[in-house]
Scaffold this motif. Structure first.
Motif, PDB file in Angstrom:
ATOM      1  N   UNK A  23     -71.558  -2.978  16.544  1.00  0.00           N
ATOM      2  CA  UNK A  23     -70.376  -2.874  17.402  1.00  0.00           C
ATOM      3  C   UNK A  23     -70.283  -1.445  17.952  1.00  0.00           C
ATOM      4  N   UNK A  24     -70.151  -1.331  19.255  1.00  0.00           N
ATOM      5  CA  UNK A  24     -70.087  -0.019  19.904  1.00  0.00           C
ATOM      6  C   UNK A  24     -68.740   0.112  20.606  1.00  0.00           C
ATOM      7  N   UNK A  25     -68.072   1.220  20.375  1.00  0.00           N
ATOM      8  CA  UNK A  25     -66.790   1.494  21.026  1.00  0.00           C
ATOM      9  C   UNK A  25     -67.032   2.410  22.223  1.00  0.00           C
ATOM     10  N   UNK A  26     -66.657   1.931  23.403  1.00  0.00           N
ATOM     11  CA  UNK A  26     -66.701   2.724  24.635  1.00  0.00           C
ATOM     12  C   UNK A  26     -65.390   2.525  25.378  1.00  0.00           C
ATOM     13  N   UNK A  76     -65.830   2.595  31.408  1.00  0.00           N
ATOM     14  CA  UNK A  76     -67.293   2.594  31.312  1.00  0.00           C
ATOM     15  C   UNK A  76     -67.824   1.180  31.136  1.00  0.00           C
ATOM     16  N   UNK A  77     -67.150   0.393  30.313  1.00  0.00           N
ATOM     17  CA  UNK A  77     -67.589  -0.991  30.103  1.00  0.00           C
ATOM     18  C   UNK A  77     -67.468  -1.796  31.396  1.00  0.00           C
ATOM     19  N   UNK A  86     -71.239   6.809  19.697  1.00  0.00           N
ATOM     20  CA  UNK A  86     -71.252   7.339  18.335  1.00  0.00           C
ATOM     21  C   UNK A  86     -71.105   6.214  17.309  1.00  0.00           C
ATOM     22  N   UNK A  87     -71.854   6.335  16.234  1.00  0.00           N
ATOM     23  CA  UNK A  87     -71.763   5.410  15.113  1.00  0.00           C
ATOM     24  C   UNK A  87     -71.694   6.243  13.842  1.00  0.00           C
ATOM     25  N   UNK A  88     -70.877   5.820  12.895  1.00  0.00           N
ATOM     26  CA  UNK A  88     -70.815   6.510  11.611  1.00  0.00           C
ATOM     27  C   UNK A  88     -72.231   6.705  11.071  1.00  0.00           C
ATOM     28  N   UNK A  89     -72.580   7.930  10.652  1.00  0.00           N
ATOM     29  CA  UNK A  89     -73.966   8.207  10.222  1.00  0.00           C
ATOM     30  C   UNK A  89     -74.464   7.286   9.115  1.00  0.00           C
ATOM     31  N   UNK A  90     -73.630   7.006   8.130  1.00  0.00           N
ATOM     32  CA  UNK A  90     -74.055   6.133   7.044  1.00  0.00           C
ATOM     33  C   UNK A  90     -74.336   4.723   7.524  1.00  0.00           C
ATOM     34  N   UNK A  91     -73.467   4.213   8.387  1.00  0.00           N
ATOM     35  CA  UNK A  91     -73.661   2.865   8.908  1.00  0.00           C
ATOM     36  C   UNK A  91     -74.860   2.809   9.847  1.00  0.00           C
TER      37      UNK A  91
END
Length: 206
Positions: A118-121, A125-126, A161-166
């Motif tokens: 899942x990407x938040x933008x 932009x979408x 951006x995505x949480x580094x751990x995920x």
């Protein structure tokens, strides 16, 4: 869990807001069907007419969107009740990435646990991406590069951006159990030390 690294595929467009998990898949389908049998029932309230025939306007019935693995969605996608089956249903119709301005929290977490990104933008932009792919999704495939955290479309690059751990877990194809098992030696060492310090809290088998 299948790894997610780089995906290049047609993108489908569903910018309607507040698509809840019951719209993605109804609860009664999850009671009677296995997780790999949900494809005909994904978005059934939207993809079929009242007489049961296909609505040609819906992306799952549109030949132009055939092979879509990326979904451009509206705000609050996956809101509503906790339902891991909503992610399973999306995977059954081929979706591996959903891009939206916001998500239901539990749905968002369930995506990562099942190999969907899942990407938040932001909405503007979408909408711009949707305007580009909508006329001919096959001719304008979208690339989702998780390693670089970048979308690429028609010579345009967009960061996300995505949480580094995920991110690391998706790149390696690990769910929460898999991530935990990576630290199995550390866990075993802690348990051995703790057992030596506090043996009375452990079962003796007697």
């Amino acid at each position: 869990m299948e790894k997610f690294t780089t995906l290049t595929a047609p993108a489908a467009v569903l910018l309607r807001q507040n698509i809840d998990t019951d719209i993605i898949v109804r609860i009664e389908r999850l009671i009677t069907l296995g997780r790999k049998e949900l494809a005909p029932y994904c978005f059934e309230a939207l993809r079929y007419r009242e007489d049961g025939s296909d609505d040609p306007a819906f992306f799952l019935n549109d030949p132009a969107s055939k092979g879509a693995r990326i979904l451009l969605a509206g705000r609050n996608f996956g809101c509503g009740s906790s339902r891991e089956g909503a992610v399973w249903a999306l995977m059954c119709v081929g979706i591996r990435c959903v891009i939206a301005p916001s998500f239901g929290d539990i749905f968002f977490n369930n995506c990562f646990q099942n190999g969907v990104l899942p990407i938040v933008l932001d909405a503007a932009t979408i909408e711009a991406l949707a305007d580009t792919v909508r006329p001919d999704p096959q001719a304008q495939p979208l690339t989702v590069d998780l390693e670089r955290q970048q979308l690429r479309l028609a010579n345009r690059a967009i960061g996300f951006e995505v949480d580094p751990g995920r991110r690391e877990a998706l790149l390696k194809g690990l769910d929460e159990i898999g991530v935990t098992l990576q630290r199995e030696p550390e866990i075993a060492a802690f348990q051995a030390r703790d057992r030596a310090l506090r043996p009375w809290i452990y079962e003796t088998g007697a």
